[in-house]
Design an enzyme around this catalytic site. Structure first.
Site, PDB file in Angstrom:
ATOM      1  N   ALA A  66       0.872  -1.171   0.000  1.00 40.28           N
ATOM      2  CA  ALA A  66       0.000   0.000   0.000  1.00 40.28           C
ATOM      3  C   ALA A  66       0.911   1.223   0.000  1.00 40.28           C
ATOM      4  O   ALA A  66       2.047   1.159   0.484  1.00 40.28           O
ATOM      5  CB  ALA A  66      -0.874  -0.024   1.243  1.00 40.28           C
ATOM      6  N   GLY A 112       0.421  -4.991   0.988  1.00 35.56           N
ATOM      7  CA  GLY A 112      -0.813  -4.989   0.196  1.00 35.56           C
ATOM      8  C   GLY A 112      -0.622  -5.608  -1.191  1.00 35.56           C
ATOM      9  O   GLY A 112      -1.582  -6.100  -1.791  1.00 35.56           O
ATOM     10  N   GLU A 115      -0.870  -9.243  -0.627  1.00 35.97           N
ATOM     11  CA  GLU A 115      -2.281  -9.491  -0.287  1.00 35.97           C
ATOM     12  C   GLU A 115      -3.151  -9.492  -1.549  1.00 35.97           C
ATOM     13  O   GLU A 115      -4.069 -10.287  -1.688  1.00 35.97           O
ATOM     14  CB  GLU A 115      -2.766  -8.437   0.718  1.00 35.97           C
ATOM     15  N   GLU A 135       4.405  -5.556   7.275  1.00 36.98           N
ATOM     16  CA  GLU A 135       3.616  -4.564   8.020  1.00 36.98           C
ATOM     17  C   GLU A 135       4.097  -4.333   9.449  1.00 36.98           C
ATOM     18  O   GLU A 135       4.044  -3.214   9.952  1.00 36.98           O
ATOM     19  CB  GLU A 135       2.129  -4.982   8.051  1.00 36.98           C
TER      20      GLU A 135
END
Ligand code: DAK
Length: 258
Positions: A66, A112, A115, A135
């Site tokens: 992200a 992300g 993911e 993370e």
């Protein structure tokens, strides 16, 4: 439709979505997430598209996570609200799409990015790819389904280790752990994904869509996968593809699924 952060192309009945922010290693900002949702939605509604391949632009990254610059100042409320919105709009959306989605992991797939790859129906990686969920180095946990999908793919112990250590793993390790199905050179990555996509596209799209729903049911709380299978199996008998598939077999020819 025009996009700022992704490129959508089509070749026959196969579509390719390329996340195109190479200067930021294709990191997922809000606009990219919205554009990906729109593109997946459009392609899923287009009956002529049988398979979608998702990849990152250039040769360094699939998606490096992200976009950290966008969430650095978030508080508790905003963080959970946006995690929920992102999961619905993109990650759960892709997982539950009726059109098969193959992730072509062409470099870093972190946070992300991994993911997103895990939300796809299966994954192929190039040998330079590196994967991880870093993370906890940012004081976070994976917020786009990583704590749920990683253990489903690699088992609980390995997922615990990867998330706690935040280490990156190589493509070869990812294959050994069951996170990716194949590892090939960068040059071979898209050709292999296309080859798999062509094979899939020759089969019944209604049956494939039922198979996706039924396999996913195994991982949903409160859903009995065996009951889902019985329902979806029964539904198949009412489709044109079932008539074409069985007729073609009896007539000793290849089926022609529309
Ligand atoms: N976000 C923003 N920019 C990024 C980025 C990222 N995730 N990853 C790389 N970049 C940018 C770099 O800042 C740099 O930009 P400039 O400085 O040139 O402007 C450019 O991409 C090139 O990166 P590097 O110069 O760092 O390239 P290197 O080859 O040296 O290193 C690297 C490659 C992948 C090892 C390194 O870039 C890196 O460590 N990147 C960050 C990896 C990471 O920690 N990703 C985030 C994981 S956490 C949320 C839901 C979910 C999440 C968060 C919030 N909410 C709903 C609120 C998920 C979080 C994550 O994904």
């Amino acid at each position: 439709m025009d996009y700022n952060n992704i490129i959508v192309s089509e070749e026959g009945n196969i579509a390719m979505i390329t996340i195109n922010r190479p200067k930021k290693l294709n990191a997922l900002n809000k606009e990219t997430i919205s554009e990906l949702h729109a593109a997946f939605n459009d392609l899923n509604e287009d009956d002529s598209i049988r398979v979608i391949i998702l990849t990152g632009s250039e040769d360094k990254a699939f998606v490096a996570g992200a976009d950290i610059s966008e969430f650095a100042d978030f508080g508790v409320k905003k963080g959970s609200k946006l995690a929920q919105r992102g999961q619905e709009l993109l990650f759960d959306f892709v997982e539950n799409l009726s059109t098969p989605v193959i992730a072509a992991i062409n470099g870093y797939a972190l946070g992300g990015g991994l993911e997103l790859a895990m939300a796809c129906h299966f994954r192929v990686a190039s040998s330079n790819a590196k994967m991880g969920l870093p993370e906890v180095t940012l004081g976070l946990i994976p917020g786009y389904g990583g704590t749920q999908r990683l253990p489903q793919l690699v088992g609980k112990g390995k997922a615990m280790e990867m998330i706690m250590t935040a280490s990156m793993i190589t493509a070869e390790d990812a294959k050994n752990f069951g996170l990716v199905n194949y590892v090939v050179s960068q040059d071979e990555l898209i050709p292999l994904c296309k080859k798999l996509a062509i094979k899939i596209s020759r089969n019944s799209s209604t049956a494939i869509s039922s198979a996706i729903k039924t396999i996913n049911a195994n991982f949903k709380d409160g859903v009995n996968g065996f009951e889902k299978e019985i329902k979806q199996f029964g539904k198949c008998f009412g489709t044109d593809d079932f008539i074409e598939g069985t007729t073609a077999f009896l007539e000793k020819r290849k089926p022609d699924f529309n």
